[in-house]
Design a protein around this motif. Sequence first.
Motif, PDB file in Angstrom:
ATOM      1  N   MET A   1       0.838  -1.198   0.000  1.00 49.83           N
ATOM      2  CA  MET A   1       0.000   0.000   0.000  1.00 49.83           C
ATOM      3  C   MET A   1       0.874   1.249   0.000  1.00 49.83           C
ATOM      4  N   ALA A   2       0.314   2.335  -0.541  1.00 46.38           N
ATOM      5  CA  ALA A   2       0.966   3.632  -0.458  1.00 46.38           C
ATOM      6  C   ALA A   2       0.806   4.170   0.960  1.00 46.38           C
ATOM      7  N   ILE A   3       1.715   5.045   1.360  1.00 42.85           N
ATOM      8  CA  ILE A   3       1.651   5.622   2.703  1.00 42.85           C
ATOM      9  C   ILE A   3       0.567   6.700   2.735  1.00 42.85           C
ATOM     10  N   PRO A   4      -0.423   6.556   3.609  1.00 41.58           N
ATOM     11  CA  PRO A   4      -1.503   7.553   3.671  1.00 41.58           C
ATOM     12  C   PRO A   4      -0.983   8.919   4.105  1.00 41.58           C
ATOM     13  N   SER A   5      -1.690   9.928   3.709  1.00 44.75           N
ATOM     14  CA  SER A   5      -1.359  11.291   4.118  1.00 44.75           C
ATOM     15  C   SER A   5      -1.443  11.404   5.633  1.00 44.75           C
ATOM     16  N   GLY A   6      -0.459  12.070   6.233  1.00 40.14           N
ATOM     17  CA  GLY A   6      -0.457  12.252   7.677  1.00 40.14           C
ATOM     18  C   GLY A   6       0.282  11.172   8.434  1.00 40.14           C
TER      19      GLY A   6
ATOM     20  N   TYR B   1       6.821  -2.124  10.217  1.00 33.89           N
ATOM     21  CA  TYR B   1       7.243  -0.720  10.222  1.00 33.89           C
ATOM     22  C   TYR B   1       6.887  -0.078  11.561  1.00 33.89           C
ATOM     23  N   LEU B   2       7.477   1.107  11.787  1.00 35.64           N
ATOM     24  CA  LEU B   2       6.991   2.009  12.819  1.00 35.64           C
ATOM     25  C   LEU B   2       6.205   3.117  12.122  1.00 35.64           C
ATOM     26  N   VAL B   3       5.023   3.415  12.646  1.00 38.92           N
ATOM     27  CA  VAL B   3       4.134   4.399  12.039  1.00 38.92           C
ATOM     28  C   VAL B   3       3.740   5.426  13.091  1.00 38.92           C
ATOM     29  N   LYS B   4       3.845   6.697  12.735  1.00 33.03           N
ATOM     30  CA  LYS B   4       3.383   7.776  13.613  1.00 33.03           C
ATOM     31  C   LYS B   4       2.382   8.621  12.841  1.00 33.03           C
ATOM     32  N   PRO B   5       1.082   8.442  13.087  1.00 36.31           N
ATOM     33  CA  PRO B   5       0.068   9.239  12.399  1.00 36.31           C
ATOM     34  C   PRO B   5      -0.183  10.554  13.130  1.00 36.31           C
ATOM     35  N   THR B   6      -0.550  11.579  12.376  1.00 39.56           N
ATOM     36  CA  THR B   6      -0.857  12.864  13.004  1.00 39.56           C
ATOM     37  C   THR B   6      -2.228  12.847  13.670  1.00 39.56           C
TER      38      THR B   6
END
Length: 545
Positions: free
Chosen positions: A373-378, A406-411
């Motif tokens: 998947m593509a990385i979502p905005s934010g 992965y490590l993910v940090k969403p806004t």
Amino acid sequence: MKLKLTFFILALLSFIGAKADVIPSSYYSEPAAGTFYLYNVTQDKFLERLNNNFPGYRTTPVAVTLASSNGNYTIQFSDGMYLHTGYWNNQYLWTDGESAKGTIHEWSFDAIGGLSNTYQLKRTVEETLNRITGTFYANGTNAAISPTDDCQWALITESDYNKYYYTNLVDQDSSIPSKFFTLTPTEGTYYLYNIEKNGFICDGNNYVGLQSIPVALTIISDGAGAFYIQLPDNGYIHTGYFDNYHVWADGGTTTASGDYVANWAFESFHGVSGVFFIKSPETTVNGVTGNWHLHATGYSNKGVNAWTTPDANRTNYAWALISEENYTAWQNSFVLDEATGYTATSDVYNVNPTVKRTMTANVWNTLVVPFDMAIPSGWTVVEPTSFSDGTLSFGTASSIEAGKPYLVKPTSAVTSFTATDVTLKKDLNPTAVGTGTTVTMSGTYTKIDAVPEGSYVLHTDNKLYKVNSTVSLKPFRAYFTVSDPAAVKANVISLNFDGETTGVNSLSPDPSPVSEGSIYNLAGQRMSKLQRGVNIVNGKKVSVK
């Protein structure tokens, strides 16, 4: 910019985080004269005749013939022998009874209360067997003088067993559940789907091929219960012969012409709802006369052939018709929920999944999903790139790959997200980095009840903890392992991120809210007062000389 973060790794106490199935009684029959499989419900196995004349169990069915006599039944094996009582070496049950010897014995099927079509198989003897006279209950490998748990039997016809067996096999092999299959073929547009190969019929350069992407075929009635199968280029699937192939995709007419026919009957596949054999009328191809059955041989441009005798034990002859509407409904039916997880035995193509995975805003969350998947905005997404001198470095990821953690940090806080037209891949792909001593980041699609001791997990408070007790991990998350734990000096690992990182400022070694005056040493032990050396007080280093 680079920000070097030090995580103090301490013990985390915990995270918040049968019996084998038997054939259902709906497939059992009442006792009657005829041929059955004699099934032991407790053992989930079938009665067989062993070569040494004793009875035994096996997992695959064995046919026995019942003949009625005065309400009781004789039980005959395929070699002509009968089940009977006798005695030798503590054995009361035998399988070598012959009518010429007068040893055929009759058995009664006594219903067991509360169990549908389930019986005790017994015989009352007037003769004495090893000084015992009375009733003997067959339990499969012997006979007991009183009922045991193994004295539960069912009779299953071949037809019912096949329906059970192939229904379960179809459910296991097929990516697309049977509830999306068309139950009765009619004229119209469908995708023609092979169960075992998880592929759709297509035109493979005049051969009939299989591919993962569905192809719309037109089903046209021949007016006599069979159908012509028309491909998008207006050719028809028909029988013929070339280079050991007996089925073709270039039939230009719906009528018989020369050595081929193009009309196909959809015949029930062992009684499985919505699954069919597809067979031609009797015709001679390459000197062989018979009804030719379509079967799948693999993903290639010659992926479908035809034989006159279908394989009785596999599903490569099992086909389903799927309408475009039902296929779309199946595409949208995938919900990958962190409450239940996801498992698969094969890749699943062209679906639109919804992933229910909660992620906290502005903190690091581990994530693994079974599709690209593509990385979502934010979202800020990083992956491990190296490990050296106790420092684990991360670099910014350009996309999210199936099975890779992965490590993910969403806004903003995340509760779920979706993807369109992706392939769900069954395999995980852990990331290992480092030379000599390595750190491996491993994802999971299912709940892990006990993360391996000595591993490290990232908690929602942006703290990394070493596991030394039973720690669970929910699906679609990841954990870390170190090949040489001794290389992690003083239980401290530095995490080095490339790029902007914010919101990871308050680091505490305690998984619970930090109270004023909480003191720890570098080994993660809570102290009552400051000690000489380096102390951790409210997440900050304090040196005492």
